[in-house]
Design a protein around this motif. Structure first.
Motif, mmCIF file in Angstrom:
data_model
loop_
_atom_site.group_PDB
_atom_site.id
_atom_site.type_symbol
_atom_site.label_atom_id
_atom_site.label_comp_id
_atom_site.label_asym_id
_atom_site.label_seq_id
_atom_site.Cartn_x
_atom_site.Cartn_y
_atom_site.Cartn_z
ATOM 1 N N ARG A 1 14.093 -39.258 -18.038
ATOM 2 C CA ARG A 1 13.053 -38.440 -17.105
ATOM 3 C C ARG A 1 11.496 -38.988 -17.580
ATOM 4 N NH1 ARG A 1 10.860 -33.040 -17.075
ATOM 5 N NH2 ARG A 1 11.771 -32.576 -18.920
ATOM 6 N N PHE A 2 10.930 -39.336 -16.682
ATOM 7 C CA PHE A 2 9.255 -39.461 -16.944
ATOM 8 C C PHE A 2 8.460 -38.585 -17.061
ATOM 9 C CE2 PHE A 2 10.717 -44.007 -15.228
ATOM 10 C CZ PHE A 2 10.301 -44.584 -16.296
ATOM 11 N N LEU A 3 8.009 -38.152 -17.895
ATOM 12 C CA LEU A 3 7.019 -37.129 -18.075
ATOM 13 C C LEU A 3 5.344 -37.362 -17.641
ATOM 14 C CD1 LEU A 3 8.087 -35.889 -21.566
ATOM 15 C CD2 LEU A 3 9.047 -35.391 -19.438
ATOM 16 N N HIS A 4 5.101 -38.563 -17.470
ATOM 17 C CA HIS A 4 3.802 -38.923 -17.319
ATOM 18 C C HIS A 4 3.949 -40.381 -16.714
ATOM 19 C CE1 HIS A 4 -0.727 -38.764 -17.892
ATOM 20 N NE2 HIS A 4 -0.466 -40.086 -18.385
ATOM 21 N N PRO A 5 2.887 -40.756 -15.920
ATOM 22 C CA PRO A 5 1.657 -40.080 -15.525
ATOM 23 C C PRO A 5 1.942 -39.285 -13.898
ATOM 24 C CG PRO A 5 1.799 -42.477 -14.611
ATOM 25 C CD PRO A 5 2.925 -42.270 -15.691
ATOM 26 N N ALA A 6 1.290 -38.529 -13.616
ATOM 27 C CA ALA A 6 1.526 -37.806 -12.395
ATOM 28 C C ALA A 6 0.972 -38.505 -11.129
ATOM 29 C CB ALA A 6 0.861 -36.240 -12.602
ATOM 30 N N SER A 7 1.501 -38.270 -9.974
ATOM 31 C CA SER A 7 0.959 -39.172 -8.855
ATOM 32 C C SER A 7 -0.415 -38.563 -8.487
ATOM 33 C CB SER A 7 1.934 -38.723 -7.582
ATOM 34 O OG SER A 7 3.157 -39.279 -8.060
ATOM 35 N N ASP B 1 -3.832 -44.085 -21.227
ATOM 36 C CA ASP B 1 -3.504 -42.681 -20.628
ATOM 37 C C ASP B 1 -2.710 -42.877 -19.443
ATOM 38 O OD1 ASP B 1 -4.979 -41.464 -22.576
ATOM 39 O OD2 ASP B 1 -6.780 -41.480 -21.267
ATOM 40 N N ARG B 2 -2.631 -44.156 -18.926
ATOM 41 C CA ARG B 2 -1.477 -44.493 -17.784
ATOM 42 C C ARG B 2 -0.301 -44.789 -18.131
ATOM 43 N NH1 ARG B 2 -6.118 -47.875 -16.432
ATOM 44 N NH2 ARG B 2 -7.456 -46.761 -14.794
ATOM 45 N N SER B 3 0.019 -44.661 -19.518
ATOM 46 C CA SER B 3 1.316 -45.118 -19.953
ATOM 47 C C SER B 3 2.634 -44.483 -19.390
ATOM 48 C CB SER B 3 1.221 -44.986 -21.633
ATOM 49 O OG SER B 3 0.427 -45.938 -22.264
ATOM 50 N N CYS B 4 3.569 -44.909 -19.068
ATOM 51 C CA CYS B 4 4.940 -44.239 -19.010
ATOM 52 C C CYS B 4 5.657 -43.655 -19.840
ATOM 53 C CB CYS B 4 5.955 -45.349 -18.197
ATOM 54 S SG CYS B 4 5.260 -46.249 -16.819
ATOM 55 N N VAL B 5 5.493 -42.337 -19.892
ATOM 56 C CA VAL B 5 6.112 -41.390 -21.096
ATOM 57 C C VAL B 5 7.687 -41.428 -20.688
ATOM 58 C CG1 VAL B 5 5.824 -39.420 -22.259
ATOM 59 C CG2 VAL B 5 3.835 -40.667 -21.569
ATOM 60 N N LEU B 6 8.505 -41.618 -21.531
ATOM 61 C CA LEU B 6 9.882 -41.437 -21.076
ATOM 62 C C LEU B 6 10.454 -40.547 -21.934
ATOM 63 C CD1 LEU B 6 12.259 -42.300 -19.328
ATOM 64 C CD2 LEU B 6 12.646 -44.189 -20.715
ATOM 65 N N LEU C 1 15.193 -38.346 -27.503
ATOM 66 C CA LEU C 1 14.158 -39.325 -27.772
ATOM 67 C C LEU C 1 12.991 -39.513 -26.951
ATOM 68 C CD1 LEU C 1 13.226 -41.980 -29.626
ATOM 69 C CD2 LEU C 1 14.681 -43.331 -27.935
ATOM 70 N N LEU C 2 11.781 -39.324 -27.506
ATOM 71 C CA LEU C 2 10.508 -39.280 -26.844
ATOM 72 C C LEU C 2 10.012 -40.909 -26.830
ATOM 73 C CD1 LEU C 2 8.475 -37.917 -24.899
ATOM 74 C CD2 LEU C 2 7.478 -37.292 -26.965
ATOM 75 N N LEU C 3 9.619 -41.582 -25.939
ATOM 76 C CA LEU C 3 8.898 -42.803 -25.670
ATOM 77 C C LEU C 3 7.611 -42.657 -25.009
ATOM 78 C CD1 LEU C 3 11.859 -45.058 -24.926
ATOM 79 C CD2 LEU C 3 11.219 -44.799 -27.217
ATOM 80 N N PRO C 4 6.581 -42.344 -25.629
ATOM 81 C CA PRO C 4 5.208 -42.080 -25.061
ATOM 82 C C PRO C 4 4.352 -43.138 -24.859
ATOM 83 C CG PRO C 4 5.215 -41.400 -27.441
ATOM 84 C CD PRO C 4 6.339 -41.840 -27.438
ATOM 85 N N GLY C 5 4.744 -44.249 -25.191
ATOM 86 C CA GLY C 5 3.721 -45.347 -24.952
ATOM 87 C C GLY C 5 2.407 -45.408 -25.837
#
Length: 783
Positions: free
Chosen positions: A624-630, A639-644, A653-657
């Motif tokens: 599930r992506f947590l960020h960025p919001a539309s 700040d535009r990183s895809c946070v997965l 596991l958190l992949l915050p870019g």
């Protein structure tokens, strides 16, 4: 004797796989034990007992010798206190200087007198674009202002061990030259320097005469310098199994020895007085041996050249003494000579391929009846070499060429009988047409090889099998190639099946594995479920050319036997995350892509952007992506990183870019940070990220920092490391521990690192926590 030599081989293999070196006292004890074995050998009556005694003797001597040589080589490494220090050193340029578009590389031997500085340093010099690069020749006295560094390499499963390669070459440090001053003193006049200048003159002449696309290949054949071969040419040669043709091999040495020895014998017979003094046959043998030695020096004494040279010298010595040693004994004596000359040769692919090819030829052709005609003998020889080297290629490179037999059937005669003689004659004779003709023939051959390499089925990729299965395949191949009448000979081919069918175990449904690859200053994470594979980011591109996708990510994926990725996510457009994407897309089939805003991927597969709330499930694992919001606008690419977020019932596991503190705080205020067992630290541990908001919300038991050793940004920042530790997270770092793996299953969360599992004695020891913190505190905080 042969069992003793085999014991030396086993011992050197064991020494080069160790994380520590046997003490000198232990070496002395092994030698004493070997002496006792040698004394008691004559009292052993049974043949089997003598064989075991010889094997034990060889193991004891080999282990002691390999360990002692390791001690001497370790004593010639850069003092850790000088790591990162800039010194002014006087010395000499050695070997051939490698010219690049923006600089040069060369071996440097400093003058004695500076404690802690090794005897050989690999120097890179990238002068200002406006400044001319002075000509540097082998033996040139210079004064260098050098920033010294210990030799390190990225450590990934199946990856190239750069530190081990340079250690085997006798390089004790890396040096980055700030200034280079040529001295007016005359160049070195020792034999090695004279030979290197001769090699350099030949290389320059080839570069002036032949077309640019043929310079690298012909130079490699003439003087053993492969630095000018382009990446495209290497790909063609590897995919057709003909890379051995551009390396000066035993075949080339044999051709030179046979031609010059035969010519000298013909001339010798023209003078009766000379024949009375020394028979023409012995004169030919002496001339062949001298020609081989000279050509070996011209080639730089690589493993195949040294092996062939030793074999030839042994045969020549036997002829001079009227002895006739068996081919197998000659090969074993050459094996012993190469190992004594270079105990680290067992780490080189060329060692195994070279001796394996000769062993295959001896197995099928020595005393073999029933192979009629030269064409039949050549076909049998080519088949045997392919069969016995294929398992070695699988374990070393994870692939083998299916067009290799056909490509070599054309290329070997053409290169051996036409190109090599033309290149060598053109190198020593002032006849430019010889080199031009060699370039023309080689150009036609490379075009034909490129056509074969482009076939979709030219290369077969498999997972790298365990060594035990490779040994089984080798034994089966050898058994299958034995003469007719050997019991169960055809069943030998079945021994290939375990190696060919082996695949690494995948996670069970509802669980997953991930590996944060060691790609330097960047990020690449491979995630596996029971049936799916995903790559999150692709590593950096490099300032001097190349990228982590080609150097680290693809070799790792190919070692697992992967032929496709189900998904590749590129978090944002920074080069340290997206720089390797092009190579990954070109090297493996990617079914789908998701990328952050601004990322442009050259792929026919339609991609889509990432949006908060988007998710899917693979094999019971939730993504599930947590960020960025539309609809939200951001000031920075980070700040535009895809946070997965990847989760199961047992952990997440958190992949915050590369998101920074402002976004972390924003997500915390909205309650969008779910608990995570393991977090890959955002922005490589930058001071501008890993805020209290993220650290507190994640509640991680482990954090992984992906960064390069000694990077200019000071990643990871000491304050960030301390913040995660204070929250109870165990710290893992790719810069000191190599690739970090994690498994989340019913038993919980487990982590490990490549350095701990595959540490070798030549790797710089892991930094202690105190040393790491001290380095971090003094590092530049620039972002």
């Amino acid at each position: 004797m042969q069992m003793a030599i085999f014991g030396v081989l086993l011992a050197l293999l064991a020494v080069q796989q160790r994380a520590t070196v046997l003490s000198l006292g232990g070496c002395a004890a092994l030698l004493a034990a070997a002496a006792m074995l040698a004394i008691g050998y004559r009292r052993v009556s049974s043949r089997r007992g003598r064989a075991f005694a010889c094997l034990a003797l060889g193991i004891a001597v080999g282990f002691a010798y390999g360990s002692a040589r390791a001690h001497w080589r370790l004593a010639d490494q850069l003092d850790p206190a000088l790591d990162g220090v800039t010194l002014s050193l006087a010395g000499q340029v050695r070997g051939l200087v490698q010219h690049r578009a923006d600089g040069v590389r060369f071996a440097f031997v400093p003058d004695a007198g500076v404690a802690g500085v090794p005897r050989r340093i690999a120097v890179s010099w990238y002068p200002d674009a406006a400044a001319p690069i002075p000509a540097l020749a082998p033996g040139q006295p210079v004064v260098l202002e050098l920033r010294l560094k210990r030799v390190r390499s990225q450590r990934n499963p199946g990856g190239f061990d750069y530190a081990g390669h340079l250690f085997a070459e006798g390089v004790g440090a890396l040096g980055y030259a700030r200034t280079v001053e040529r001295l007016a003193a005359p160049p070195a006049t020792d034999l090695a320097a004279r030979i290197d200048r001769w090699r350099d003159d030949i290389r320059r002449r080839i570069a002036v005469l032949v077309p640019p696309d043929a310079v690298g290949v012909l130079t490699a054949m003439a003087v053993g310098d492969q630095g000018g071969i382009s990446d495209t040419q290497w790909t063609i040669l590897r995919n057709t199994g003909t890379a051995h043709l551009v390396a000066i091999s035993g075949l080339h040495v044999s051709i030179v020895a046979a031609l010059l020895g035969g010519l000298w014998g013909w001339l010798w017979r023209r003078f009766p007085a000379a024949v009375l003094w020394l028979p023409a046959q012995r004169a030919s043998v002496v001339a062949a041996a001298l020609a081989a030695v000279v050509y070996g020096a011209l080639a730089g004494f690589g493993v195949p050249v040294t092996r062939s040279l030793l074999m030839l010298l042994i045969v020549c010595a036997a002829w001079m003494s009227a002895r006739r040693p068996t081919p197998g004994r000659v090969l074993m004596l050459a094996l012993l000579g190469v190992m004594l000359f270079d105990p680290w040769c067992v780490l080189a692919a060329g060692f195994w391929l070279s001796f394996g090819a000769v062993a295959a030829l001896l197995l099928v052709l020595s005393g073999r009846h029933g192979v009629r005609g030269r064409v039949g003998a050549f076909a049998v020889a080519q088949l045997s070499v392919t069969c016995l080297t294929a398992p070695v290629l699988l374990v070393l490179f994870g692939q083998m060429s299916l067009v290799s037999p056909l490509a070599n059937a054309l290329a070997i005669p053409l290169v051996s009988l036409v190109v090599v003689p033309l290149v060598l004659a053109g190198a020593v004779l002032p006849i430019d047409g010889l080199l031009l003709l060699a370039a023309l023939v080689m150009g036609v051959l490379m075009d034909m090889l490129a056509w074969a390499a482009a076939w979709p089925w030219s290369v077969w990729t498999r997972a790298t099998p365990p060594v035990a299965l490779v040994v089984l395949a080798l034994a089966g191949s050898a058994w299958a190639l034995l003469p007719r009448g050997t019991p169960w000979r055809t069943l030998g081919w079945l021994a290939w099946l375990p190696a060919l069918l082996w695949l690494p175990a995948r996670p069970a449904p509802g669980t997953f594995e991930a590996r944060v690859l060691d790609v330097g200053q960047g990020l690449a994470v491979h995630v596996r479920t029971a049936s799916r594979d995903m790559l999150y980011d692709s590593g950096p591109s490099y300032y001097r050319g190349g990228d982590a996708g080609a150097r680290h990510v693809l070799p790792y994926l190919q070692g697992l036997g992967l032929r496709q990725l189900d998904l590749m996510v590129i978090s944002h457009d920074d080069k340290d995350h997206a720089g390797g994407a092009r190579s990954v897309l070109a090297g493996i089939d990617v079914q789908a892509t998701i990328a952050g805003e601004g990322v442009r991927l050259e792929t026919p597969v339609p991609g889509r952007p990432c949006h908060a709330g988007e998710g899917w499930t693979w094999d019971g694992v939730t993504f599930r992506f947590l960020h960025p919001a539309s609809g939200e606008a951001y000031r920075k690419d980070n700040d535009r990183s895809c946070v997965l977020h990847i989760s199961t019932q047992s952990g997440a596991l958190l992949l915050p870019g590369d998101i920074e503190s402002r976004i972390e705080q924003h997500l915390a205020e909205q309650g969008r940070w779910p608990p995570s067992s393991v977090v890959v630290a955002p922005h490589h541990g930058s001071r501008s990220s890993s805020s209290d908001a993220l650290v507190d919300a994640a509640g991680a038991r482990a954090v992984v920092f992906s960064s390069a050793h000694g990077n200019a940004f000071g990643h990871p920042a000491a304050a960030v490391v301390a913040r995660w530790q204070a929250a109870g997270a165990e710290v893992w770092r790719t810069d000191t521990q190599g690739a970090v793996w994690l498994r989340i299953d019913s038993s919980g969360v487990r982590l490990g690192a490549e350095a701990a599992e595959n540490l070798r004695y030549w790797h710089p020891q892991q930094l202690s926590a105190a040393a790491a913190d001290a380095r971090l505190e003094t590092a530049s905080p620039a972002e």
